[in-house]
Every structure is written in C-alpha cells, then in structure tokens.
Design a protein around this motif. Structure first.
Motif, PDB file in Angstrom:
ATOM      1  N   UNK A 106     -41.211  21.800  12.016  1.00 10.97           N
ATOM      2  CA  UNK A 106     -42.338  21.923  11.094  1.00 10.97           C
ATOM      3  C   UNK A 106     -41.832  22.608   9.827  1.00 10.97           C
ATOM      4  N   UNK A 107     -41.327  21.827   8.881  1.00  9.49           N
ATOM      5  CA  UNK A 107     -40.756  22.400   7.664  1.00  9.49           C
ATOM      6  C   UNK A 107     -41.781  23.143   6.816  1.00  9.49           C
ATOM      7  N   UNK A 108     -43.009  22.644   6.637  1.00 16.28           N
ATOM      8  CA  UNK A 108     -43.984  23.437   5.870  1.00 16.28           C
ATOM      9  C   UNK A 108     -44.218  24.824   6.465  1.00 16.28           C
ATOM     10  N   UNK A 109     -44.203  24.934   7.801  1.00 18.12           N
ATOM     11  CA  UNK A 109     -44.378  26.247   8.433  1.00 18.12           C
ATOM     12  C   UNK A 109     -43.176  27.145   8.169  1.00 18.12           C
ATOM     13  N   UNK A 110     -41.976  26.584   8.206  1.00 14.07           N
ATOM     14  CA  UNK A 110     -40.767  27.375   7.966  1.00 14.07           C
ATOM     15  C   UNK A 110     -40.603  27.751   6.498  1.00 14.07           C
ATOM     16  N   UNK A 111     -41.180  26.960   5.604  1.00 14.04           N
ATOM     17  CA  UNK A 111     -41.011  27.184   4.170  1.00 14.04           C
ATOM     18  C   UNK A 111     -42.282  27.695   3.511  1.00 14.04           C
ATOM     19  N   UNK A 112     -43.115  28.369   4.268  1.00 11.87           N
ATOM     20  CA  UNK A 112     -44.285  29.009   3.686  1.00 11.87           C
ATOM     21  C   UNK A 112     -45.309  28.061   3.117  1.00 11.87           C
ATOM     22  N   UNK A 113     -45.462  26.882   3.724  1.00  7.86           N
ATOM     23  CA  UNK A 113     -46.447  25.930   3.268  1.00  7.86           C
ATOM     24  C   UNK A 113     -45.959  24.954   2.210  1.00  7.86           C
ATOM     25  N   UNK A 114     -44.679  25.007   1.874  1.00  7.93           N
ATOM     26  CA  UNK A 114     -44.132  24.102   0.857  1.00  7.93           C
ATOM     27  C   UNK A 114     -44.138  22.668   1.389  1.00  7.93           C
ATOM     28  N   UNK A 115     -44.737  21.762   0.615  1.00  9.44           N
ATOM     29  CA  UNK A 115     -44.770  20.345   0.985  1.00  9.44           C
ATOM     30  C   UNK A 115     -43.564  19.650   0.358  1.00  9.44           C
ATOM     31  N   UNK A 116     -42.659  19.200   1.195  1.00  8.11           N
ATOM     32  CA  UNK A 116     -41.440  18.559   0.706  1.00  8.11           C
ATOM     33  C   UNK A 116     -41.664  17.064   0.507  1.00  8.11           C
ATOM     34  N   UNK A 117     -41.004  16.475  -0.495  1.00 10.19           N
ATOM     35  CA  UNK A 117     -41.029  15.010  -0.597  1.00 10.19           C
ATOM     36  C   UNK A 117     -40.394  14.374   0.637  1.00 10.19           C
ATOM     37  N   UNK A 118     -40.783  13.147   0.909  1.00  7.07           N
ATOM     38  CA  UNK A 118     -40.289  12.471   2.109  1.00  7.07           C
ATOM     39  C   UNK A 118     -38.770  12.360   2.101  1.00  7.07           C
ATOM     40  N   UNK A 119     -38.173  12.071   0.931  1.00  2.00           N
ATOM     41  CA  UNK A 119     -36.712  11.935   0.859  1.00  2.00           C
ATOM     42  C   UNK A 119     -36.024  13.263   1.171  1.00  2.00           C
ATOM     43  N   UNK A 120     -36.568  14.372   0.654  1.00  2.00           N
ATOM     44  CA  UNK A 120     -35.972  15.691   0.922  1.00  2.00           C
ATOM     45  C   UNK A 120     -36.104  16.060   2.387  1.00  2.00           C
ATOM     46  N   UNK A 121     -37.254  15.757   2.973  1.00  2.00           N
ATOM     47  CA  UNK A 121     -37.438  16.073   4.381  1.00  2.00           C
ATOM     48  C   UNK A 121     -36.503  15.264   5.264  1.00  2.00           C
ATOM     49  N   UNK A 122     -36.317  14.002   4.946  1.00  2.00           N
ATOM     50  CA  UNK A 122     -35.398  13.169   5.722  1.00  2.00           C
ATOM     51  C   UNK A 122     -33.968  13.683   5.607  1.00  2.00           C
ATOM     52  N   UNK A 123     -33.580  14.118   4.409  1.00  2.00           N
ATOM     53  CA  UNK A 123     -32.232  14.642   4.214  1.00  2.00           C
ATOM     54  C   UNK A 123     -32.033  15.944   4.976  1.00  2.00           C
ATOM     55  N   UNK A 124     -33.045  16.807   4.956  1.00  2.00           N
ATOM     56  CA  UNK A 124     -32.968  18.045   5.726  1.00  2.00           C
ATOM     57  C   UNK A 124     -32.828  17.755   7.213  1.00  2.00           C
ATOM     58  N   UNK A 125     -33.623  16.827   7.716  1.00  2.00           N
ATOM     59  CA  UNK A 125     -33.564  16.495   9.141  1.00  2.00           C
ATOM     60  C   UNK A 125     -32.212  15.927   9.548  1.00  2.00           C
ATOM     61  N   UNK A 126     -31.514  15.303   8.611  1.00  2.00           N
ATOM     62  CA  UNK A 126     -30.195  14.758   8.927  1.00  2.00           C
ATOM     63  C   UNK A 126     -29.106  15.830   8.904  1.00  2.00           C
ATOM     64  N   UNK A 127     -29.400  16.991   8.307  1.00  2.00           N
ATOM     65  CA  UNK A 127     -28.400  18.059   8.210  1.00  2.00           C
ATOM     66  C   UNK A 127     -28.436  19.029   9.380  1.00  2.00           C
ATOM     67  N   UNK A 128     -29.583  19.184  10.015  1.00  2.00           N
ATOM     68  CA  UNK A 128     -29.761  20.247  10.998  1.00  2.00           C
ATOM     69  C   UNK A 128     -29.520  19.732  12.404  1.00  2.00           C
ATOM     70  N   UNK A 129     -29.299  20.683  13.304  1.00  2.00           N
ATOM     71  CA  UNK A 129     -29.177  20.386  14.725  1.00  2.00           C
ATOM     72  C   UNK A 129     -30.238  21.142  15.506  1.00  2.00           C
ATOM     73  N   UNK A 130     -30.541  20.665  16.697  1.00  2.00           N
ATOM     74  CA  UNK A 130     -31.520  21.289  17.577  1.00  2.00           C
ATOM     75  C   UNK A 130     -30.850  21.653  18.893  1.00  2.00           C
ATOM     76  N   UNK A 131     -31.146  22.865  19.373  1.00  2.00           N
ATOM     77  CA  UNK A 131     -30.553  23.329  20.629  1.00  2.00           C
ATOM     78  C   UNK A 131     -31.645  23.908  21.513  1.00  2.00           C
ATOM     79  N   UNK A 132     -31.735  23.434  22.738  1.00  2.00           N
ATOM     80  CA  UNK A 132     -32.710  23.917  23.707  1.00  2.00           C
ATOM     81  C   UNK A 132     -32.014  24.872  24.673  1.00  2.00           C
ATOM     82  N   UNK A 133     -32.567  26.092  24.818  1.00  2.00           N
ATOM     83  CA  UNK A 133     -31.899  27.156  25.570  1.00  2.00           C
ATOM     84  C   UNK A 133     -32.786  27.692  26.679  1.00  2.00           C
TER      85      UNK A 133
END
Length: 328
Positions: A106-133
């Motif tokens: 939930x990027x808006x929650x992590x960024x204080x309510x900032x609404x990202x453009x779709x292209x920026x959100x897709x690029x961010x999602x391609x950069x990060x990893x997820x780990x379940x612990x």
C-alpha cells in the motif's frame, strides 16, 4: 487398322493416367511443407516440454544419463504473482514480483497519502522485494550496514536489542523497544547517514510481510522524484516525533499515564486491537516491570476505560484515555 485399334484401346487409359498424375501433383502443391499445425492440447504439451528443466551433464558425466530424469508437468507451475489472494506467501527468501507487490504493498499508506502515477507505482513495484517471516526471524541486526529500506506490509515487527547477538538465531533473548505496525517504515534514517543499524529488527507475528527496497536502486530514482522525497521526509519526521514523545513520557509521566499513551498509539483510529507483543516486552518499552504493567491495566479496567480479554483489548472511553495520556 490393327495399329489404330491398339491406339484406341490404349488411348483413354493413358489420358486417365495423365489426369490422375496432374491431380496428385496439384494436391501435393497445395500441402505446405513442414508438420501439420498443432491443436490446442498439443500446443500446451509443447509449452510444458519447452519450460521443463533440461539436464546438462558435466564433463565427468559426459555420456552418462541421470538416474531419474525430470518429467514434464501437465501444466506449468504458476508464478508467485498468480497466487490467489487467500494463499499466503512462502516463508523465506525475498520474492521480486511486480504483480505480487502491486497486490500487497500500500504505497499511499507508506508515503503519507501520496497518490503516485501508475507508471511510478509500477516502477516502484519492480524495484522492491517481499519477504515473509516467522515470528522471531531477524529482519536486520545492529551493526549491519544498511542495504535496503524496510517497511511492514503485513503483521508487525519489533525494534530492540538481542542480548546474545547472532548466536540467538530466533531472537529469543530479544528485548523489544518499539513495535512497528503494518503500513510503517522500520528505519528511514540509517540508510541516508551511511552508518550501521543501531538496533535489531525482528518479526513479531507469523507471518510478517516485509518490503525491502534496495538503496542502490532507490537513490538514483529518488533524485527525480521530489514528491516521494518529501513524503519520506515527513515519515522520517514522524518517527523522530515518536522517539521524542516516548523520551518525554519516560522522563515526566507516571506509569499509568504512560500505559494510557501506549494504548492510544497502539490502537490508532480503532477501538479494539490485539496485542502482538508479549506483556513483558511492552512493559520494557514503558520502563516498568511486567507486574506494574498488569496492575496499571487492571486500574484502567476498573475505571471503565478499557476491557481486557487476554491479549484482546477494547477501548471503552477514548476521550478519558487521551486526557490521562496528556496528564503530567
């Protein structure tokens, strides 16, 4: 005349033979070269065979086949991004998957309510990893150089110190100092200061889903994203505010006021929540003993401000708790 009779008897057969040969030649000319087009079932089998692992023998094993060759599956194994919403992520290593990140972060929650453009959100999602612990698994350790920015997407994580260091793999000697709930960052300042982590971080629940954003990818991207930089600065300022508030409470408020303040911060906008931490860990955060923390909770319950059922806590009078938390 005999020769003419022979020609009349053999003439139609020759003509029929020539016509038959021409028909066969035309039919062969209409058939394309190569194998016939495959049907849907055959195409699916070819896709599976193409995706199946191929055995490549080493030099020592040239000419020898393995004892058991991998058999193709009837259908391709689905990627993590195609997992149904009810299926949890596998515990362990980080998974980089743009569709999975799009569903779980939930990027808006992590960024204080900032609404990202779709292209920026897709690029961010391609950069990060997820780990379940699992509960107690280390996210990072104190003294370790920061390589990622970490955020909690599901569950809860804890910041504190592990008294036994790396020898305690499951963080059983972990002393909790602060709880980080989902939708919040773990440590935003260390990565930019160039120093090592001052505290250990571990998962408090099973599962805890952690987002990992590599620093070497974040730095160049953020240079052209002033809105995201400002949002991260606000989140960092909020963390500093929490640290200052906790320090002020420890120095100037009694135990009951500190417990009331902790209840309001922990509940957030909700009136009911379940404690993810052990009571002794919460008591350590508030600089009281576990017995004192239990006694303060009983006092609040006797006043009709809260209702406690094991680890389930219901806030009955938020206004009175806020006043109590602000009392000096």
């Amino acid at each position: 005349m005999p020769s003419l009779a022979v020609r009349l008897r053999t003439g139609p057969e020759q003509v029929h033979g020539q016509v038959q040969v021409k028909v066969q030649e035309q039919a062969q000319a209409q058939v394309p070269e190569g194998p016939a087009p495959a049907g849907p079932q055959e195409q699916a089998e070819r896709m599976v065979s193409a995706n199946a692992p191929v055995f490549h023998p080493s030099r020592k094993e040239q000419g020898a086949l393995p004892s058991t060759l991998p058999t193709p599956l009837p259908l391709p194994t689905p990627l993590p991004s195609s997992m149904p919403p009810h299926q949890p992520m596998p515990l362990g290593d980080a998974i980089v998957s743009t569709p999975l990140a799009q569903r779980l972060i939930d990027w808006p929650l992590l960024l204080g309510g900032l609404a990202l453009p779709e292209a920026s959100r897709q690029l961010l999602n391609s950069m990060v990893g997820l780990r379940s612990l699992r509960q107690g698994a280390a996210i990072y350790r104190h003294g370790q150089a920061p390589t990622h920015l970490y955020a909690v997407c599901q569950g809860a994580a804890g910041l504190g110190r592990n008294r036994r260091g790396r020898a305690d793999v499951l963080m059983q000697s972990f002393q909790l100092r602060r709880t980080v709930q989902e939708g919040h960052w773990l440590d935003l300042h260390t990565a930019w200061l160039g120093c090592t982590h001052e505290l250990d971080a571990c998962a408090l629940t099973t599962p805890t889903l952690i987002m990992e954003w590599p620093i070497h990818l974040a730095r160049p991207w953020l240079t052209a994203q002033p809105d995201v930089v400002m949002a991260l600065m606000r989140e960092m300022a909020a963390q500093v505010h929490i640290f200052n508030t906790d320090l002020h409470d420890l120095l100037s408020k009694n135990a009951l006021c500190r417990v009331a303040g902790w209840l309001m911060r922990r509940a957030g906008p909700h009136t009911r929540f379940q404690m993810d931490e052990r009571k002794r860990d919460v008591a350590a955060q508030l600089a009281v003993s576990a017995e004192t923390f239990s006694r303060m909770m009983r006092q609040l319950e006797q006043r009709g401000l809260v209702q406690v059922d094991g680890y389930d806590i219901l806030l009955l009078d938020r206004i009175a708790l806020i006043r109590l938390a602000r009392d000096h």
